[in-house]
Design a protein around this motif. Structure first.
Motif, PDB file in Angstrom:
ATOM      1  N   GLN A  75       2.758  11.627 -17.406  1.00 32.92           N
ATOM      2  CA  GLN A  75       3.971  11.301 -16.637  1.00 32.92           C
ATOM      3  C   GLN A  75       4.168  12.262 -15.475  1.00 32.92           C
ATOM      4  OE1 GLN A  75       7.005  11.279 -19.666  1.00 32.92           O
ATOM      5  NE2 GLN A  75       6.720   9.098 -20.140  1.00 32.92           N
ATOM      6  N   GLN A  76       3.905  13.546 -15.725  1.00 31.24           N
ATOM      7  CA  GLN A  76       4.020  14.534 -14.646  1.00 31.24           C
ATOM      8  C   GLN A  76       3.020  14.230 -13.529  1.00 31.24           C
ATOM      9  OE1 GLN A  76       3.545  18.407 -16.395  1.00 31.24           O
ATOM     10  NE2 GLN A  76       5.351  18.204 -17.710  1.00 31.24           N
ATOM     11  N   ARG A  77       1.787  13.925 -13.930  1.00 33.34           N
ATOM     12  CA  ARG A  77       0.773  13.627 -12.915  1.00 33.34           C
ATOM     13  C   ARG A  77       1.120  12.332 -12.170  1.00 33.34           C
ATOM     14  NH1 ARG A  77      -0.985  17.683 -11.142  1.00 33.34           N
ATOM     15  NH2 ARG A  77      -2.512  16.408 -10.022  1.00 33.34           N
ATOM     16  N   ARG A  78       1.691  11.343 -12.882  1.00 36.05           N
ATOM     17  CA  ARG A  78       2.092  10.096 -12.230  1.00 36.05           C
ATOM     18  C   ARG A  78       3.164  10.373 -11.176  1.00 36.05           C
ATOM     19  NH1 ARG A  78       4.848   5.541 -15.839  1.00 36.05           N
ATOM     20  NH2 ARG A  78       6.476   7.158 -15.854  1.00 36.05           N
ATOM     21  N   GLN A  79       4.131  11.220 -11.498  1.00 40.08           N
ATOM     22  CA  GLN A  79       5.174  11.557 -10.533  1.00 40.08           C
ATOM     23  C   GLN A  79       4.600  12.301  -9.332  1.00 40.08           C
ATOM     24  OE1 GLN A  79       8.131  13.715 -12.737  1.00 40.08           O
ATOM     25  NE2 GLN A  79       8.834  11.918 -13.893  1.00 40.08           N
ATOM     26  N   ILE A  80       3.709  13.262  -9.623  1.00 39.89           N
ATOM     27  CA  ILE A  80       3.125  14.069  -8.533  1.00 39.89           C
ATOM     28  C   ILE A  80       2.297  13.190  -7.609  1.00 39.89           C
ATOM     29  CG2 ILE A  80       1.461  15.885  -8.019  1.00 39.89           C
ATOM     30  CD1 ILE A  80       2.421  17.291 -10.590  1.00 39.89           C
ATOM     31  N   ILE A  81       1.415  12.368  -8.196  1.00 41.71           N
ATOM     32  CA  ILE A  81       0.551  11.513  -7.374  1.00 41.71           C
ATOM     33  C   ILE A  81       1.385  10.454  -6.658  1.00 41.71           C
ATOM     34  CG2 ILE A  81      -1.377   9.869  -7.444  1.00 41.71           C
ATOM     35  CD1 ILE A  81      -2.476  11.442  -9.832  1.00 41.71           C
ATOM     36  N   GLY A  82       2.401   9.900  -7.365  1.00 39.96           N
ATOM     37  CA  GLY A  82       3.287   8.915  -6.725  1.00 39.96           C
ATOM     38  C   GLY A  82       4.016   9.507  -5.534  1.00 39.96           C
ATOM     39  N   LYS A  86       3.880   8.247  -1.598  1.00 40.75           N
ATOM     40  CA  LYS A  86       5.065   7.961  -0.798  1.00 40.75           C
ATOM     41  C   LYS A  86       5.093   8.821   0.463  1.00 40.75           C
ATOM     42  CE  LYS A  86       8.011   6.465  -4.623  1.00 40.75           C
ATOM     43  NZ  LYS A  86       9.224   6.764  -5.432  1.00 40.75           N
ATOM     44  N   GLU A  87       4.759  10.091   0.317  1.00 36.35           N
ATOM     45  CA  GLU A  87       4.755  10.995   1.467  1.00 36.35           C
ATOM     46  C   GLU A  87       3.716  10.555   2.494  1.00 36.35           C
ATOM     47  OE1 GLU A  87       3.909  15.725   2.415  1.00 36.35           O
ATOM     48  OE2 GLU A  87       4.257  15.051   0.355  1.00 36.35           O
ATOM     49  N   GLY A  88       2.520  10.188   2.010  1.00 37.15           N
ATOM     50  CA  GLY A  88       1.483   9.714   2.926  1.00 37.15           C
ATOM     51  C   GLY A  88       1.893   8.438   3.633  1.00 37.15           C
ATOM     52  N   ASP A 158      -6.452   4.296  10.517  1.00 37.36           N
ATOM     53  CA  ASP A 158      -5.750   5.043   9.471  1.00 37.36           C
ATOM     54  C   ASP A 158      -4.796   4.100   8.738  1.00 37.36           C
ATOM     55  OD1 ASP A 158      -4.772   6.926   7.803  1.00 37.36           O
ATOM     56  OD2 ASP A 158      -3.728   8.111   9.342  1.00 37.36           O
ATOM     57  N   THR A 159      -5.383   3.308   7.803  1.00 35.95           N
ATOM     58  CA  THR A 159      -4.570   2.335   7.052  1.00 35.95           C
ATOM     59  C   THR A 159      -4.268   2.816   5.649  1.00 35.95           C
ATOM     60  OG1 THR A 159      -6.581   1.194   6.374  1.00 35.95           O
ATOM     61  CG2 THR A 159      -5.479   0.383   8.373  1.00 35.95           C
ATOM     62  N   PHE A 160      -4.449   4.122   5.428  1.00 35.59           N
ATOM     63  CA  PHE A 160      -4.112   4.721   4.119  1.00 35.59           C
ATOM     64  C   PHE A 160      -4.987   4.144   2.986  1.00 35.59           C
ATOM     65  CE2 PHE A 160      -0.399   6.174   1.204  1.00 35.59           C
ATOM     66  CZ  PHE A 160      -1.047   7.392   1.028  1.00 35.59           C
ATOM     67  N   ASP A 161      -6.272   3.909   3.315  1.00 32.92           N
ATOM     68  CA  ASP A 161      -7.199   3.412   2.301  1.00 32.92           C
ATOM     69  C   ASP A 161      -8.320   4.414   1.996  1.00 32.92           C
ATOM     70  OD1 ASP A 161      -8.530   3.315   4.658  1.00 32.92           O
ATOM     71  OD2 ASP A 161      -9.307   1.274   4.397  1.00 32.92           O
ATOM     72  N   SER A 162      -8.175   5.673   2.507  1.00 33.79           N
ATOM     73  CA  SER A 162      -9.236   6.677   2.315  1.00 33.79           C
ATOM     74  C   SER A 162      -8.952   7.579   1.107  1.00 33.79           C
ATOM     75  CB  SER A 162      -9.373   7.538   3.570  1.00 33.79           C
ATOM     76  OG  SER A 162      -8.133   8.166   3.870  1.00 33.79           O
ATOM     77  N   PHE A 163      -8.432   7.023   0.049  1.00 37.77           N
ATOM     78  CA  PHE A 163      -8.235   7.764  -1.193  1.00 37.77           C
ATOM     79  C   PHE A 163      -8.529   6.805  -2.339  1.00 37.77           C
ATOM     80  CE2 PHE A 163      -4.373   5.450  -1.075  1.00 37.77           C
ATOM     81  CZ  PHE A 163      -3.915   5.369  -2.375  1.00 37.77           C
ATOM     82  N   ALA A 164      -8.732   7.387  -3.537  1.00 30.73           N
ATOM     83  CA  ALA A 164      -9.077   6.558  -4.703  1.00 30.73           C
ATOM     84  C   ALA A 164      -8.298   7.031  -5.920  1.00 30.73           C
ATOM     85  CB  ALA A 164     -10.575   6.623  -4.984  1.00 30.73           C
ATOM     86  N   LEU A 165      -7.910   6.091  -6.725  1.00 37.64           N
ATOM     87  CA  LEU A 165      -7.307   6.389  -8.026  1.00 37.64           C
ATOM     88  C   LEU A 165      -8.316   5.972  -9.093  1.00 37.64           C
ATOM     89  CD1 LEU A 165      -3.620   5.210  -7.504  1.00 37.64           C
ATOM     90  CD2 LEU A 165      -4.436   7.551  -7.794  1.00 37.64           C
TER      91      LEU A 165
END
Length: 468
Positions: A75-82, A86-88, A158-165
């Motif tokens: 849950q902590q990691r979900r909040q941090i990554i979420g 949002k910031e990005g 820069d469409t915010f697709d350069s990261f992976a979950l």
């Protein structure tokens, strides 16, 4: 009535009655003993069952705690990554909105200029056309030339697709979650272990090698009088080597000719289990003959392990009296011993006239045949065998085919023992309170002797008490 019957049986068959009473009493005692043992065993089983219940409850509580911790972490990691997502998104949308606004302003200016230019082109009055055309043309030219200035730089990639979950690895880890048990007890592989006079390399195997975090090696000196169970329970007498990562370890700085008991403990987060005790022993201290100490009529081999009488200078017809009194043709080992247990052997290379044993460092040079208080030897003179110390002799009766003599020296316990190494026969034991360092000595009047050193003390000698 019963008393009369018992008295009748006693008077008429006293021996049978007594025998049956004894047998019944004995069997009853055995039954009571067995019953008590069963009750004790049942009590232990009940206690063990209760302990299983307690431990299982504890493990279940621990499981809930650990799972709650994992859920909290997720849950902590979900909040941090979420929050990072949002910031990005906010940063990118803000930049794109600003770019859209800039583009809109540019389009509005360009549209107004286009409308004016279009109206000028439609002007039918030549005088009015000439009046406005020049000004509009200059503004259009300037607008066309300054397009790059008017239109801001736009980042369409820069469409915010350069990261992976990608939680594939974490999913597999979670799917493999299981409760951990203490590793199974390792096994000491004595056939793989090796030793020198002051080291022992211990090897072991473990069925749970991949669950073991580390091993711990425990060892202590083991004497024939030691009880393994009591020794294992006496922690103060053990040396401990912790945090071993491999399945072998070499212990240095051990006493020569000494038996040790080893236990290996396999450890992980759940606990530990220990191997069955294993006994291993160091070899005796190796040595060679010192050619510088040899009598001039003796020859020492190139490997310094064989001494031979120079037969060209020997004389015929020696007698035991001359043997006892004449100069000794001797050589010493290149080691002085002042502690510990030591064992070596002499191979009799056809010699019928030799002596071997030990002498003090202060003993007269070449005079090492037991004529004084500084030497202790086993001798053969033709068909006579004796042990000698301080000119006192004791006749021996070994096998006439004695070809290999073993010498066991325990400096600290104060005894020197000679054995027939082939026949495992005890020949003689000297009991001595040593006051100086001693060295091995060898005397040869004919043929040769070869020494074998650096040997382990034979098992059958380990078990024997020194003879008085």
């Amino acid at each position: 009535m019963f008393f009369c019957f018992h008295l009748f049986l006693t008077l008429h068959h006293p021996s049978k009655i007594w025998f049956n009473l004894q047998a019944l009493d004995s069997n009853l005692s055995n039954l009571i003993k067995k019953n008590n043992e069963l009750e004790s065993l049942m009590g232990k089983l009940i206690q063990t069952c209760q302990q299983v219940e307690v431990n299982a409850s504890h493990q279940e509580s621990k499981l809930m705690e650990e799972c709650d911790v994992l859920i909290d972490i997720i849950q902590q990691r979900r909040q941090i990554i979420g929050s990072k997502i949002k910031e990005g998104k906010t940063q990118r949308v803000r930049k794109l909105a600003q770019q859209i606004s800039n583009c809109k302003q540019c389009i509005e200016r360009s549209s107004a200029l286009i409308t004016q230019a279009d109206q000028t082109l439609k002007e039918s009055d030549h005088a009015r056309f000439l009046q406005t055309a020049k000004n509009i043309n200059e503004r259009v030219s300037m607008a066309t030339a300054s397009t790059q200035v008017l239109i801001p730089e736009i980042h369409l990639t820069d469409t915010f697709d350069s990261f992976a979950l990608d939680f594939t690895r974490e999913k597999k880890l979670l799917e493999s979650l299981d409760y951990l048990t203490a590793p199974s007890a390792p096994s000491i592989r004595e056939e793989l272990c090796t030793a020198s006079y002051d080291t022992i390399s211990v090897h072991w195997t473990s069925d749970d090698e991949f669950t073991v975090v580390s091993y711990e090696l425990q060892y202590a000196i083991f004497t024939g009088q030691s009880n393994i169970t009591s020794l294992c329970n006496s922690l103060e007498s053990w040396m401990i080597v912790p945090n071993i990562k491999q399945n072998h370890y070499t212990v240095h700085g051990l006493q020569s000719g000494t038996k040790y008991i080893f236990v290996v403990k396999a450890i992980n987060q759940a606990g530990s289990r220990s191997s069955e005790p294993g006994t291993l022993k160091t070899n005796s201290q190796p040595f060679k003959l010192d050619p510088k100490s040899a009598h001039k009529k003796l020859r020492v081999s190139h490997d310094n392990l064989t001494v031979e009488r120079d037969e060209t200078t020997s004389k015929k017809g020696h007698s035991q009296e001359r043997f006892s009194s004449q100069s000794s043709y001797g050589v010493v080992g290149n080691v002085y011993i002042d502690s510990g247990r030591h064992y070596w052997e002499a191979l009799i290379g056809g010699s019928t006239w030799y002596a071997l044993g030990i002498a003090y460092k202060s003993a007269p040079k070449h005079d090492w045949i037991g004529k004084d208080s500084a030497s202790w030897v086993f001798c053969r003179c033709n068909n006579t065998w004796v042990v000698r110390h301080n000119s006192k002799e004791l006749a021996m009766d070994p096998s006439p085919h004695l070809r290999r003599v073993g010498v066991l020296l325990d400096y600290d316990a104060g005894y020197l023992t000679f054995y027939d190494s082939v026949g495992s026969q005890h020949l003689h034991t000297f009991h001595v309170s040593f006051v100086q360092p001693v060295c091995p000595v060898f005397n040869v009047w004919n043929k040769c002797l070869t020494i074998l050193t650096g040997l382990p003390i034979p098992d059958h000698l380990e078990a024997l008490e020194p003879h008085h």
